[in-house]
Design a protein around this motif. Sequence first.
Motif: not given
Length: 119
Positions: A28, A31-32, A34, A54-55
């Motif tokens: 998490r 990956y922001s 998530r 990445c986002e």
Amino acid sequence: MEQKPVVARCECCGLTEECTEAYVERVRGRYSGRWICGLCAEAVKEEMVRIGSCEEALDRHMNFCRNFRNLCPPKKPTEDLIAAVKQLLMRSLDSPRSKKPGLLRTQSCEPAMQSGRLL
């Protein structure tokens, strides 16, 4: 102290994995907030190489997964996943790893054949 395993669901493809809470938090963090499975993480990394963010790579992959699920829900999702991974592995094994030539001859065999002597 041993951590109790938890079941995490990938926010891209919906695949579930049993893992530790510490691992879930590390993913998490990358990956922001998530949680995504290893297969989706590899796809996001490939997309990041192309676009750099990445986002944005994660958003694109999540949209791809969402659209794919809406198009054709699989009748046998586990078997389909295994077949897809098998296909990827076979493709990677078949692809050339380097530009090195295969076996090379050190000399021609034509003179030996013309003179009638065989090796």
